[in-house]
Design a protein around this motif. Sequence first.
Motif, PDB file in Angstrom:
ATOM      1  N   MET A  40      10.305 -12.799 -30.368  1.00 21.05           N
ATOM      2  CA  MET A  40       8.950 -12.605 -30.887  1.00 21.05           C
ATOM      3  C   MET A  40       8.034 -12.095 -29.778  1.00 21.05           C
ATOM      4  N   GLY A  41       8.213 -12.615 -28.569  1.00 22.37           N
ATOM      5  CA  GLY A  41       7.397 -12.166 -27.443  1.00 22.37           C
ATOM      6  C   GLY A  41       7.639 -10.707 -27.097  1.00 22.37           C
ATOM      7  N   GLU A  42       8.886 -10.280 -27.125  1.00 32.82           N
ATOM      8  CA  GLU A  42       9.203  -8.877 -26.838  1.00 32.82           C
ATOM      9  C   GLU A  42       8.634  -7.957 -27.907  1.00 32.82           C
ATOM     10  N   LEU A  43       8.719  -8.385 -29.170  1.00 32.21           N
ATOM     11  CA  LEU A  43       8.175  -7.585 -30.259  1.00 32.21           C
ATOM     12  C   LEU A  43       6.653  -7.469 -30.150  1.00 32.21           C
ATOM     13  N   ALA A  44       5.987  -8.573 -29.875  1.00 34.90           N
ATOM     14  CA  ALA A  44       4.527  -8.540 -29.709  1.00 34.90           C
ATOM     15  C   ALA A  44       4.150  -7.617 -28.550  1.00 34.90           C
ATOM     16  N   GLN A  45       4.898  -7.715 -27.462  1.00 34.67           N
ATOM     17  CA  GLN A  45       4.620  -6.871 -26.303  1.00 34.67           C
ATOM     18  C   GLN A  45       4.854  -5.395 -26.619  1.00 34.67           C
ATOM     19  N   HIS A  46       5.896  -5.102 -27.405  1.00 36.80           N
ATOM     20  CA  HIS A  46       6.164  -3.716 -27.800  1.00 36.80           C
ATOM     21  C   HIS A  46       4.992  -3.157 -28.604  1.00 36.80           C
ATOM     22  N   ILE A  47       4.473  -3.948 -29.523  1.00 33.70           N
ATOM     23  CA  ILE A  47       3.312  -3.509 -30.308  1.00 33.70           C
ATOM     24  C   ILE A  47       2.144  -3.189 -29.380  1.00 33.70           C
ATOM     25  N   ALA A  48       1.892  -4.051 -28.417  1.00 38.54           N
ATOM     26  CA  ALA A  48       0.804  -3.809 -27.450  1.00 38.54           C
ATOM     27  C   ALA A  48       1.062  -2.562 -26.628  1.00 38.54           C
ATOM     28  N   THR A  49       2.318  -2.287 -26.331  1.00 37.39           N
ATOM     29  CA  THR A  49       2.697  -1.141 -25.505  1.00 37.39           C
ATOM     30  C   THR A  49       2.522   0.178 -26.230  1.00 37.39           C
ATOM     31  N   ILE A  50       2.743   0.211 -27.524  1.00 43.49           N
ATOM     32  CA  ILE A  50       2.618   1.466 -28.277  1.00 43.49           C
ATOM     33  C   ILE A  50       1.231   2.074 -28.067  1.00 43.49           C
ATOM     34  N   TYR A  51       0.214   1.241 -27.965  1.00 41.94           N
ATOM     35  CA  TYR A  51      -1.139   1.769 -27.745  1.00 41.94           C
ATOM     36  C   TYR A  51      -1.248   2.523 -26.417  1.00 41.94           C
ATOM     37  N   TYR A  52      -0.457   2.137 -25.439  1.00 35.82           N
ATOM     38  CA  TYR A  52      -0.438   2.854 -24.160  1.00 35.82           C
ATOM     39  C   TYR A  52       0.076   4.283 -24.353  1.00 35.82           C
ATOM     40  N   TRP A  53       1.020   4.464 -25.255  1.00 40.04           N
ATOM     41  CA  TRP A  53       1.634   5.768 -25.471  1.00 40.04           C
ATOM     42  C   TRP A  53       0.688   6.785 -26.105  1.00 40.04           C
ATOM     43  N   TYR A  54      -0.442   6.332 -26.634  1.00 32.29           N
ATOM     44  CA  TYR A  54      -1.432   7.274 -27.158  1.00 32.29           C
ATOM     45  C   TYR A  54      -1.863   8.263 -26.067  1.00 32.29           C
ATOM     46  N   VAL A  55      -2.005   7.780 -24.856  1.00 29.61           N
ATOM     47  CA  VAL A  55      -2.501   8.639 -23.777  1.00 29.61           C
ATOM     48  C   VAL A  55      -1.544   9.815 -23.548  1.00 29.61           C
ATOM     49  N   GLY A  56      -0.272   9.527 -23.312  1.00 33.52           N
ATOM     50  CA  GLY A  56       0.694  10.597 -23.088  1.00 33.52           C
ATOM     51  C   GLY A  56       0.883  11.489 -24.292  1.00 33.52           C
ATOM     52  N   THR A  57       0.772  10.911 -25.464  1.00 32.05           N
ATOM     53  CA  THR A  57       0.962  11.673 -26.697  1.00 32.05           C
ATOM     54  C   THR A  57      -0.218  12.598 -26.977  1.00 32.05           C
ATOM     55  N   LEU A  58      -1.414  12.137 -26.705  1.00 30.75           N
ATOM     56  CA  LEU A  58      -2.605  12.903 -27.086  1.00 30.75           C
ATOM     57  C   LEU A  58      -3.163  13.787 -25.977  1.00 30.75           C
ATOM     58  N   THR A  59      -2.756  13.556 -24.747  1.00 26.07           N
ATOM     59  CA  THR A  59      -3.333  14.331 -23.634  1.00 26.07           C
ATOM     60  C   THR A  59      -2.324  15.239 -22.934  1.00 26.07           C
ATOM     61  N   GLN A  60      -1.041  15.138 -23.315  1.00 28.61           N
ATOM     62  CA  GLN A  60      -0.009  15.985 -22.702  1.00 28.61           C
ATOM     63  C   GLN A  60       0.808  16.646 -23.801  1.00 28.61           C
ATOM     64  N   ASP A  61       1.191  17.897 -23.583  1.00 25.96           N
ATOM     65  CA  ASP A  61       2.037  18.588 -24.568  1.00 25.96           C
ATOM     66  C   ASP A  61       3.496  18.184 -24.414  1.00 25.96           C
ATOM     67  N   VAL A  62       3.872  17.790 -23.199  1.00 23.08           N
ATOM     68  CA  VAL A  62       5.204  17.251 -22.933  1.00 23.08           C
ATOM     69  C   VAL A  62       4.999  15.928 -22.210  1.00 23.08           C
ATOM     70  N   TYR A  63       5.408  14.859 -22.846  1.00 24.12           N
ATOM     71  CA  TYR A  63       5.235  13.516 -22.288  1.00 24.12           C
ATOM     72  C   TYR A  63       6.575  13.063 -21.733  1.00 24.12           C
ATOM     73  N   ASP A  64       6.663  12.956 -20.417  1.00 24.10           N
ATOM     74  CA  ASP A  64       7.894  12.532 -19.751  1.00 24.10           C
ATOM     75  C   ASP A  64       7.779  11.045 -19.428  1.00 24.10           C
ATOM     76  N   MET A  65       8.447  10.238 -20.224  1.00 27.06           N
ATOM     77  CA  MET A  65       8.369   8.791 -20.040  1.00 27.06           C
ATOM     78  C   MET A  65       9.008   8.345 -18.724  1.00 27.06           C
ATOM     79  N   ALA A  66       9.927   9.121 -18.190  1.00 24.04           N
ATOM     80  CA  ALA A  66      10.555   8.770 -16.907  1.00 24.04           C
ATOM     81  C   ALA A  66       9.541   8.862 -15.764  1.00 24.04           C
ATOM     82  N   ALA A  67       8.577   9.732 -15.904  1.00 22.37           N
ATOM     83  CA  ALA A  67       7.562   9.912 -14.858  1.00 22.37           C
ATOM     84  C   ALA A  67       6.391   8.951 -15.025  1.00 22.37           C
ATOM     85  N   ASP A  68       6.358   8.226 -16.127  1.00 20.13           N
ATOM     86  CA  ASP A  68       5.244   7.329 -16.439  1.00 20.13           C
ATOM     87  C   ASP A  68       5.654   5.902 -16.086  1.00 20.13           C
ATOM     88  N   LYS A  69       5.160   5.395 -14.999  1.00 19.91           N
ATOM     89  CA  LYS A  69       5.512   4.039 -14.550  1.00 19.91           C
ATOM     90  C   LYS A  69       4.513   3.044 -15.133  1.00 19.91           C
TER      91      LYS A  69
END
Length: 168
Positions: A40-69
Amino acid sequence: MIVQALIDEFEHEVTSTRKLLLAVPEKDLSFKPSPNSWTMGELAQHIATIYYWYVGTLTQDVYDMAADKFERGAPDDIRATIELFEKNVEKARVALRSVTEESLTVQWTMKYGDRIILGPMIRSLVIRGFLFNHIYHHRGELIVYLRATGNKVPGLYGPTYEESTGQG
């Protein structure tokens, strides 16, 4: 007009996500419904993390998750997960407000190093599928986890069954 509708939906749904995360009890963070499931903790954390991905998704045309620490912290601390959620919502809000009608039609790709994970596809599809619907999907899972552990589920789109029958 589409961008404003996305912003309005985002703001409305952030409130529902917050209510759900606040309903997660510390005592059940290690619960997992099957050996292949997240806790349950991992799932809750994943939900919180998805909001972080808005930045790479909305501000970059190619989002490289390997480069995003990105540091998530421990999934066994719901208060830390809620703090992560609040920080990521602020970042997501800024990124979403930078979107234009034109940028919705731009091709977008997610990769991990040289490996393509998603795309290319137009950004508007990514916003609906990878961001918004992804969160809704995992919120539904989290509701099942809460019910399976005997916890109260908050109403997100009106009263819950328990609330509407006087049982909650």
